[in-house]
Design an enzyme around this catalytic site. Structure first.
Site, short mmCIF file in Angstrom:
data_model
loop_
_atom_site.label_atom_id
_atom_site.label_comp_id
_atom_site.label_asym_id
_atom_site.label_seq_id
_atom_site.Cartn_x
_atom_site.Cartn_y
_atom_site.Cartn_z
N SER A 1 5.27 2.90 -0.88
CA SER A 1 4.38 1.75 -0.99
C SER A 1 3.38 1.74 0.17
CB SER A 1 5.21 0.46 -1.04
OG SER A 1 4.45 -0.60 -1.56
N ASP B 1 6.05 0.89 -8.01
CA ASP B 1 6.29 0.98 -6.57
C ASP B 1 7.58 1.74 -6.24
OD1 ASP B 1 7.19 -0.06 -3.82
OD2 ASP B 1 5.17 -0.86 -4.00
#
Length: 607
Positions: free
Chosen positions: A350, A464
């Protein structure tokens, strides 16, 4: 065998000698397979063997090595059961095979030898019960394949040698040295010559900690080249980055040789100390390389990175996800720079994938701060709300910004090996991006479910990486890192953070949200009336997602040589305007731990 059975009478030794068979096994050949029939006993006279035991699913559950004078197959000798492991030669090896009936006869007549064999079995059973991190063989021998001129190769070996000398002695052996040292053996027949040649290589490894075998690039393999390859733990393919991928003639002949279990490493000599020549992928497509490195003669850091990589002592840095809290990574980077700790490979999840990418591109902590500020803060990339069908934002502004910022950079063209972690939602598994478009890897890794739309590439849906692995230190270990520094910027949740959320609920009716007008009022930033706050639904979504990878984070903490948890509890996951305070927090929270642990990264010892 006198050393092994030194307590036995000479008559026994003579009896064994008269009834045993000398056998030779070329490097890469299998002595016997797991679950195969066979009851004979073996003694390793010279060379090196490796054993592997596999589970029902085919995965390796036990692995190790046999060295000189080790006894092999003793359990099957007594029980008559099938072989418990696969044993193969990782060097040209000389073995003494003792037929089962001969071995049993001697063992029964001479209890001293029976006691010694029993002790060996007991020791192995005891070691099998111990918990271990798994056997990892330290590479000590390397074959070098290259079409570069000898003077260039000499300089390359010199640069590598400066790194290797910190850990022990090394020597370089080419065909001339080999022929000179074995010339007197040529008059012997093959059966008598073979053990002496095997001992020549064994002696090289006994005298020096590391050995480089230099192969002359020809259109066919010489006897020397074939032997050198069989003696090697790793094979280095050294090329100029601008050269034709097929420039090494011997490389096209390798597939016929038994080298599949050797580490194959690509080293590209770069002509420019600043920029890597694009097109690394065309070299990587030649074969399955375990790793690749970019080096330049004027850049000492690239030779240091290559040397540590070959020795299994790479320093890896794993940067975790956490939205705006990721700016704390820059403070950690500053602390690492001040302590002069080298970084040989990076991984990121991320927000961590962005900061890891900046580092892999060669940016300092200061340069990364300037670029990250321009990328995240100035453009307010998530301020494009939409009807929440797939997410709270459309993702258009965000995707275009990433594409423009990272442009056409390919991951394999970065100076520092880089790994971005995303979650493959289509197959519910972790994906590690280590090749291809950098911007795609980052866009996939930062696709926060419910906040940013998923990233779809070639029919696969990515979200993610924090869903499954928010602090990707394990990925670095899997890629061969020797020492890992993992940074968790997510922090734990304090009750104070949730008190703000309670203002959105009807206090007289738990679980029911308050009047919509009150909710909208809470989103208004009265200091900047035109900049509404990000809806707390985004914060809740991110917290819910990252909570699912806590078990993985605990595993990462165990395998990391240094695990840094930054206490970002008083900051929101979307608190972008607090970036300066987050950077300082990252520095203050890590500097003392890094300083007290720096020796293990600056001077790692060989196991």
């Amino acid at each position: 065998m006198a050393d092994l059975f030194k307590n036995l009478p000479h008559t026994v030794l003579r009896e064994m000698k008269d009834n045993t068979v000398r056998e030779f096994l070329a490097g890469g050949e299998v002595l016997f397979e797991e679950n195969s029939e066979g009851n004979d006993l073996y003694i390793l006279a010279a060379g090196k063997l490796r054993f592997e035991k596999r589970g029902a699913d085919g995965s390796i559950r036990d692995v190790g090595e046999f060295k000189r004078l080790d006894i092999i197959g003793e359990l099957s000798l007594f029980t008559g059961e099938k072989r418990s492991a696969t044993v193969k030669a990782i060097r040209d090896s000389e073995l003494i095979r003792v037929p089962r009936d001969v071995a049993l006869s001697i063992l029964l007549k001479y209890p001293e030898s029976l006691l010694q064999i029993t002790k060996i079995i007991a020791d192995r059973l005891a070691n099998a019960k111990k918990e271990s991190k798994g056997f990892v063989s330290l590479p000590r021998t390397y074959s070098i394949l290259s079409a570069l001129p000898k003077n260039v190769l000499d300089e390359i070996i010199h640069n590598l040698g400066l790194v290797f000398l910190r850990y022990g002695s090394f020597c370089v052996v080419d065909e001339t040295v080999f022929l000179d040292r074995t010339s007197e053996l040529q008059a012997l027949d093959e059966k008598d010559r073979e053990p002496w040649i095997i001992r020549f290589f064994s002696q090289m490894e006994a005298e020096y900690d590391f050995v480089f075998y230099l192969l002359e690039d020809k259109t066919e393999f010489s006897t020397w080249a074939e032997r050198a390859l069989r003696q090697s733990d790793s094979i280095l393919f050294i090329k100029e980055a601008t050269a034709d991928p097929n420039c090494i003639k011997l490389e096209s002949l390798l597939d016929k040789k038994q080298i599949k279990d050797r580490n194959q490493i690509l080293v590209l000599l770069q002509p420019n100390p600043v920029d890597v020549v694009p097109g690394t992928i065309k070299h990587l497509q030649k074969r399955k390389f375990q790793s690749h490195y970019h080096v330049h003669f004027e850049r000492l850091d690239t030779w240091e990175r290559l040397g540590r990589g070959l020795l299994g002592k790479s320093v890896g840095l794993a940067l975790g996800g956490g939205g705006a809290k990721g700016f704390a990574h820059l403070g950690v980077l500053r602390a690492l720079e001040e302590n002069k700790i080298p970084i040989d490979m990076v991984s990121g999840t991320s927000a961590g994938s962005i900061f890891a990418a900046l580092l892999a591109m060669g940016e300092s902590s200061k340069g990364s701060e300037e670029k990250a500020k321009a990328f995240w803060i100035s453009k307010d990339l998530l301020n494009e709300y939409t009807v929440p069908v797939l997410s709270l934002t459309t993702g258009k502004k965000y995707t275009e910004a990433i594409r423009q910022f990272f442009g056409s950079i390919q991951i394999e063209d970065l100076w520092i090996p880089y790994y971005a972690i995303a979650t493959n939602l289509s197959h519910s598994e972790i994906t590690v991006f280590d090749k291809g478009d950098l911007w795609k890897a980052i866009r996939a890794s930062t696709s926060i479910p419910g906040v940013v739309p998923p990233f779809v590439d070639e029919g696969v849906v990515y979200v993610d990486g924090g869903v499954l692995d928010n602090v990707p230190g394990i990925a670095l270990k899997e890629q061969g890192a020797g020492n890992v520094i993992s940074v968790d910027v997510f922090g734990d949740i304090y009750p104070d953070q949730d008190r703000e959320l309670s203002s959105y609920f009807d206090k007289s009716n738990p679980g029911v949200m308050a009047n919509p007008f009150t909710q909208i009022t809470n989103l208004i930033n009265f200091n900047e009336i035109l900049r509404p706050k990000f809806p707390p639904i985004g914060d809740i979504i991110i917290r819910s997602i990252l909570a699912s990878s806590r078990d993985r984070i605990r595993q990462t903490e165990k395998i990391s040589e240094l695990f840094l948890q930054i206490p970002t509890n008083n900051f929101g996951l979307l608190d972008w305007l607090s970036y300066e305070r987050l950077i300082e927090l990252g520095y203050i929270s890590s500097i003392n731990k890094i300083n007290s642990n720096k020796e293990k990264f600056l001077n790692p010892t060989l196991q």
